[in-house]
Design a protein around this motif. Structure first.
Motif, PDB file in Angstrom:
ATOM      1  N   THR A   1       7.401   0.720  -9.004  1.00 23.75           N
ATOM      2  CA  THR A   1       6.047   0.526  -8.471  1.00 23.75           C
ATOM      3  C   THR A   1       5.041   0.615  -9.606  1.00 23.75           C
ATOM      4  O   THR A   1       5.117   1.512 -10.445  1.00 23.75           O
ATOM      5  N   MET A   2       4.100  -0.335  -9.619  1.00 23.12           N
ATOM      6  CA  MET A   2       3.067  -0.375 -10.650  1.00 23.12           C
ATOM      7  C   MET A   2       1.705  -0.384  -9.951  1.00 23.12           C
ATOM      8  O   MET A   2       1.232  -1.419  -9.498  1.00 23.12           O
ATOM      9  N   GLU A   3       1.117   0.783  -9.859  1.00 18.85           N
ATOM     10  CA  GLU A   3      -0.136   0.955  -9.134  1.00 18.85           C
ATOM     11  C   GLU A   3      -1.304   0.371  -9.927  1.00 18.85           C
ATOM     12  O   GLU A   3      -1.387   0.527 -11.138  1.00 18.85           O
ATOM     13  N   PHE A   4      -2.236  -0.297  -9.217  1.00 13.45           N
ATOM     14  CA  PHE A   4      -3.382  -0.878  -9.922  1.00 13.45           C
ATOM     15  C   PHE A   4      -4.717  -0.659  -9.199  1.00 13.45           C
ATOM     16  O   PHE A   4      -5.770  -1.039  -9.711  1.00 13.45           O
ATOM     17  N   TRP A   5      -4.696  -0.023  -8.010  1.00 10.59           N
ATOM     18  CA  TRP A   5      -5.956   0.193  -7.306  1.00 10.59           C
ATOM     19  C   TRP A   5      -5.816   1.328  -6.313  1.00 10.59           C
ATOM     20  O   TRP A   5      -4.711   1.608  -5.819  1.00 10.59           O
ATOM     21  N   GLN A   6      -6.927   2.009  -6.070  1.00  9.36           N
ATOM     22  CA  GLN A   6      -6.978   3.067  -5.065  1.00  9.36           C
ATOM     23  C   GLN A   6      -8.221   2.857  -4.205  1.00  9.36           C
ATOM     24  O   GLN A   6      -9.233   2.359  -4.698  1.00  9.36           O
TER      25      GLN A   6
ATOM     26  N   PRO B   1      -7.257   9.405  -2.953  1.00 15.90           N
ATOM     27  CA  PRO B   1      -7.436   8.133  -2.248  1.00 15.90           C
ATOM     28  C   PRO B   1      -6.602   8.075  -0.969  1.00 15.90           C
ATOM     29  O   PRO B   1      -5.545   8.688  -0.885  1.00 15.90           O
ATOM     30  N   HIS B   2      -7.111   7.321   0.002  1.00 16.96           N
ATOM     31  CA  HIS B   2      -6.425   7.232   1.285  1.00 16.96           C
ATOM     32  C   HIS B   2      -5.244   6.258   1.238  1.00 16.96           C
ATOM     33  O   HIS B   2      -4.316   6.385   2.030  1.00 16.96           O
TER      34      HIS B   2
ATOM     35  N   LYS C   1     -17.587   3.839  -2.373  1.00 17.84           N
ATOM     36  CA  LYS C   1     -16.725   4.891  -2.911  1.00 17.84           C
ATOM     37  C   LYS C   1     -15.349   4.338  -3.175  1.00 17.84           C
ATOM     38  O   LYS C   1     -14.796   3.561  -2.432  1.00 17.84           O
ATOM     39  N   ASN C   2     -14.785   4.813  -4.280  1.00 15.30           N
ATOM     40  CA  ASN C   2     -13.407   4.449  -4.627  1.00 15.30           C
ATOM     41  C   ASN C   2     -12.850   5.467  -5.584  1.00 15.30           C
ATOM     42  O   ASN C   2     -13.561   5.979  -6.407  1.00 15.30           O
TER      43      ASN C   2
ATOM     44  N   ALA D   1       0.856  -1.183   0.000  1.00 15.00           N
ATOM     45  CA  ALA D   1       0.000   0.000   0.000  1.00 15.00           C
ATOM     46  C   ALA D   1       0.896   1.238   0.000  1.00 15.00           C
ATOM     47  O   ALA D   1       1.817   1.344   0.817  1.00 15.00           O
ATOM     48  N   LEU D   2       0.634   2.148  -0.923  1.00 15.40           N
ATOM     49  CA  LEU D   2       1.387   3.395  -1.018  1.00 15.40           C
ATOM     50  C   LEU D   2       0.570   4.515  -0.396  1.00 15.40           C
ATOM     51  O   LEU D   2      -0.652   4.437  -0.337  1.00 15.40           O
ATOM     52  N   PRO D   3       1.219   5.579   0.088  1.00 15.97           N
ATOM     53  CA  PRO D   3       2.657   5.849  -0.044  1.00 15.97           C
ATOM     54  C   PRO D   3       3.511   5.041   0.926  1.00 15.97           C
ATOM     55  O   PRO D   3       3.128   4.825   2.068  1.00 15.97           O
TER      56      PRO D   3
END
Length: 306
Positions: free
Chosen positions: A158-163, A266-267, A305-306, A148-150
């Protein structure tokens, strides 16, 4: 130097016992095939074939050469198949590290899709905290990690795929439990319980909520979200849960309520972390696609929510 092509031409002549037919089989001219085989015999210092205008015979030494040629060509073919399978996603076992606040909530969603799309895939799952997984990725002990980032991932890709956002979980009898939104300021008075030090979810929650230092130093000793939920059920306090985990954690507890945290999002962001020169990129990209698809399907089934 002896070439693979020369050996394949020799095997073609062995199969057909005819230079013209062997040339046709090899998709070259007869003269080119003859030149290549003459050069092969010259390099070896022996004669593989006896030929005249009517027939082709294999010499005794030539049979030994052809036996080796078959073995070499088979090994080359195996190498080519190995390379092809490496390019095909999830053809080889892959080790994936996942942090505890993601692992039990992502795996039930992604594994059915994985088994359907890649039935022969082999995943080796390691569940650990972020820093441990990053060290294992850097050392090559595992191929990739889901974090989970940050979070500082110096030197890694890093390859982000969801928030996703956080939700405040409390007993329905609580005063603010039936609200649709809650602010971080209101959490100061809600006896908030977070995971113990070392879990990045706690740091993310503190950062998003801008909570006071006494919350940061408040150690309840919980190492899992399940424990925090049980504590909330026992009226020991309230907690924050990421959206991904909501259904699994509170779906069976009718006495609990989840209220969206009304702070800029996003959190937290979910990403694969890997070495920049990783050779497992096709497999990791396949897992990223599956992860995104699985979470979208889950979101469609349980809107939020997303």
């Amino acid at each position: 130097m002896i070439s693979i092509k020369q050996l394949s031409y020799a095997v073609a002549v062995e199969k057909t016992l005819h230079f013209k037919h062997a040339a046709e089989l090899s998709h070259i001219s007869q003269s080119a095939l003859s030149t290549a085989l003459n050069e092969l015999e010259k390099q070896l210092g022996l004669q593989i074939f006896e030929r005249d205008n009517k027939k082709v015979l294999i010499t005794p030494l030539g049979r030994q050469v052809l036996t080796h040629a078959h073995s070499i060509l088979e090994q080359v073919n195996n190498l080519e198949q190995l390379a092809d399978s490496q390019r095909c996603p999830l053809s080889f076992p892959i080790s994936v590290g996942i942090i505890p606040t993601i692992c039990p909530y992502l795996l039930p969603r992604i594994l059915p899709l994985l088994n359907q799309r890649y039935p022969n895939a082999q995943l080796n799952i390691v569940e650990e905290q972020s820093q441990v997984l990053l060290d294992q990725v850097r050392s090559g002990e595992i191929d990739t990690a889901i974090l989970a980032l940050p979070y500082p991932c110096d030197g890694l890709l890093t390859m982000e795929f969801w928030q996703e956002d956080f939700y405040w979980v409390t007993l329905k009898e609580q005063r603010l439990a039936h609200r649709k939104e809650i602010t971080s300021g209101e959490l100061n008075h809600c006896n908030l319980m977070l995971l113990k030090e070392g879990h990045c979810l706690k740091e993310h929650a503190l950062e998003v909520c801008r909570l006071p230092q006494q919350i940061a130093n408040q150690g309840v000793g919980a190492t899992s979200l399940n424990t925090l939920i049980e504590m909330a059920l026992g009226k020991l306090g309230t907690t924050l849960v990421p959206q991904m985990a909501l259904e699994q954690l509170i779906g069976r507890h009718r006495g609990l309520s989840a209220v969206h945290l009304n702070e800029p999002g996003p959190h937290r962001r979910i990403a694969f972390v890997l070495r920049p020169n990783s050779t497992r990129m096709p497999s990791i990209e396949a897992l990223i696609s599956l992860g995104r698809e699985a979470l979208v399907q889950s979101e469609d089934a349980n809107p939020g929510k997303n």
